[in-house]
Design an enzyme around this catalytic site. Structure first.
Site, short mmCIF file in Angstrom:
data_model
loop_
_atom_site.label_atom_id
_atom_site.label_comp_id
_atom_site.label_asym_id
_atom_site.label_seq_id
_atom_site.Cartn_x
_atom_site.Cartn_y
_atom_site.Cartn_z
N SER A 186 7.03 3.77 8.14
CA SER A 186 7.93 2.87 8.85
C SER A 186 9.42 3.12 8.59
O SER A 186 10.24 2.73 9.41
CB SER A 186 7.60 1.41 8.50
OG SER A 186 7.67 1.21 7.11
N HIS A 214 2.66 1.31 13.19
CA HIS A 214 3.72 1.84 14.07
C HIS A 214 3.20 2.85 15.08
O HIS A 214 3.97 3.37 15.89
CB HIS A 214 4.84 2.46 13.23
CG HIS A 214 5.73 1.43 12.63
ND1 HIS A 214 6.75 0.83 13.33
CD2 HIS A 214 5.72 0.84 11.41
CE1 HIS A 214 7.34 -0.06 12.56
NE2 HIS A 214 6.73 -0.07 11.39
N LYS A 245 3.94 -5.24 17.11
CA LYS A 245 5.02 -4.29 17.41
C LYS A 245 4.90 -3.88 18.88
O LYS A 245 5.34 -4.61 19.75
CB LYS A 245 4.95 -3.14 16.42
CG LYS A 245 5.10 -3.63 14.97
CD LYS A 245 5.08 -2.50 13.98
CE LYS A 245 4.91 -2.98 12.54
NZ LYS A 245 5.99 -3.81 12.03
#
Ligand SMILES: Cc1ncc(COP(=O)(O)O)c(C=O)c1O
Length: 397
Positions: A186, A214, A245
């Site tokens: 990240s 991610h 996300k």
């Protein structure tokens, strides 16, 4: 009434806060006055937003909004219970079924966040007789899960597969082992070496786990993650994904075998002891998966913007590290300088968060940028111009 002469037992916290201020790394929370979008209003200022994990712009997608509102109208705003008592609605089961199909695994369990998915799973699956072999830059939620499991924790230097092999070689053959990595890291935006780690896990009989927070919605076919990107299906035992996300809402999930998921239903503490997702979130996530399947061109737009922005930062002469994803760090080293760069960019209308120790190493402070599919090229060029101006002013480039 007698007055109590009370000494504040938390007084030491104010001292620590003062120390952060002296070091120039004290952070005031930035406040959005508008929606989470590529161009938004933060602390009253119109800014190009390079700080969000909203990779595909789904936080404000009309179809997702509509599904959330529909779910509220039909099922209310909350579930009123943990999953294992009365908090499992038919829609939770449907979301898990769709995610399992999407990830091509036997089953999925959804958690309240990616954090609880990681921490809850690692701590449930391992116990104190076991060993965890973990990349040095794995996410905090993995680290907390490792600690909670009470297993021995052996950390290998970032992406150093040979070092991981050395650790595994020294362990007792019958000992239970978990080899764990982020799919996308990240802070640096680089990828875990999945093919080599899977091979290693197989060689030493370790459980292989990947945190694809991610990578969800970003890598692999239709955003299925790094496991799909590297063609490692069947070789990764535990996949964690996030719904917070790219998916645009909130939550995390674990994908794997039916036995793994049933075990987590009985032993993962966040699943057992924290209330389930409200209907609006569940409906939003289902709509997001439909969108990934029907409109993968959104992901193409994200990658087009990523290439454009990375090339621009490199051409300006910034150190952007080893990123392979839409996360592009601008590494400046000193923590106070990173905060200064971030603050000056903000003055110029660009919101890119400064990140310093302890989130990254003391000498690797940075401003982290994340582009999204919904930034226009003009917005990205505006941000690049600001980076150029401020970078020269602070003598970073
Ligand atoms: C690598 C990684 N794993 C897990 C998480 C936690 O995900 P969530 O925000 O859904 O709790 C994050 C988010 O910050 C992350 O960066």
């Amino acid at each position: 009434m007698a007055t109590i002469n009370r000494v504040d037992p938390l007084a030491y916290l104010a001292v620590e806060i003062d120390a952060l201020k002296t070091q120039g790394v004290y952070r005031q929370l930035r406040v959005l006055d508008d929606e989470q979008r590529a161009h938004t209003v933060v602390d009253g200022r119109s800014t190009i937003n390079l700080s969000s994990n909203n990779y595909l712009g789904l936080t404000t997608h009309p179809r997702l909004r509509e599904k959330a509102i529909e779910a509220i109208n039909r099922f209310g705003v909350g579930t009123g219970s943990v999953r294992t008592i009365a908090g499992t609605m038919a829609m939770h089961i449907e979301l898990e079924r769709r995610l399992a199909e999407f990830k091509q695994t036997e089953a999925v369990v959804v958690f309240q966040s990616g954090f609880t998915a990681n921490a809850g799973t690692v701590s449930a699956v391992l116990s104190k007789e076991d060993v965890i072999i973990s990349d040095a830059l794995n996410h905090a939620s993995i680290i907390d899960g490792c600690r909670l499991s009470r297993a021995a924790i052996k950390v290998f230097p970032h992406k150093d597969v040979d070092a991981a092999r050395d650790i595994l070689r020294d362990l007792m053959p019958g000992q239970r082992k978990l080899l764990i990595t982020d799919g996308v890291f990240s802070m640096d935006g680089d990828l875990g070496p999945l093919p080599a780690l899977c091979e290693l896990a197989e060689e030493y009989g370790a459980i292989m786990m990947v945190d694809d927070a991610h990578a969800s919605g970003v890598f692999g076919r239709n955003g299925r993650g790094t496991v799909d990107h590297f063609g490692m299906h069947e070789r990764v035992d535990i996949q964690v994904g996030t719904l917070s996300k790219a998916i645009g809402a909130l939550g995390g999930y674990v994908a794997g075998s039916r036995a793994l998921i049933e075990f987590l239903h009985h032993r993962a503490r966040p699943f057992l002891f924290s209330t389930s997702h409200p209907p609006s979130v569940v409906a939003t996530c289902m709509a997001a998966i439909d969108l990934l399947l029907e409109e993968p061109q959104i992901i193409d737009r994200l990658w087009d913007n990523t290439r454009f922005f990375k090339a621009g930062l490199s051409a300006l002469g910034f150190n952007t590290g080893i990123s392979e994803s839409p996360i592009t760090p601008v590494i400046v080293g000193d923590g106070a300088l990173a905060m200064k760069l971030s603050d000056r960019l903000f003055d110029e209308g660009v919101f890119a968060q400064g990140i310093a120790f302890p989130t990254v190493a003391r000498d690797a402070a940075r401003v982290r940028t994340i582009v999204t599919a919904t930034h226009t090229k003009d917005e990205l060029q505006f941000a690049l111009d600001a980076f150029g101006k401020v970078g020269r002013e602070l003598e970073i480039i």
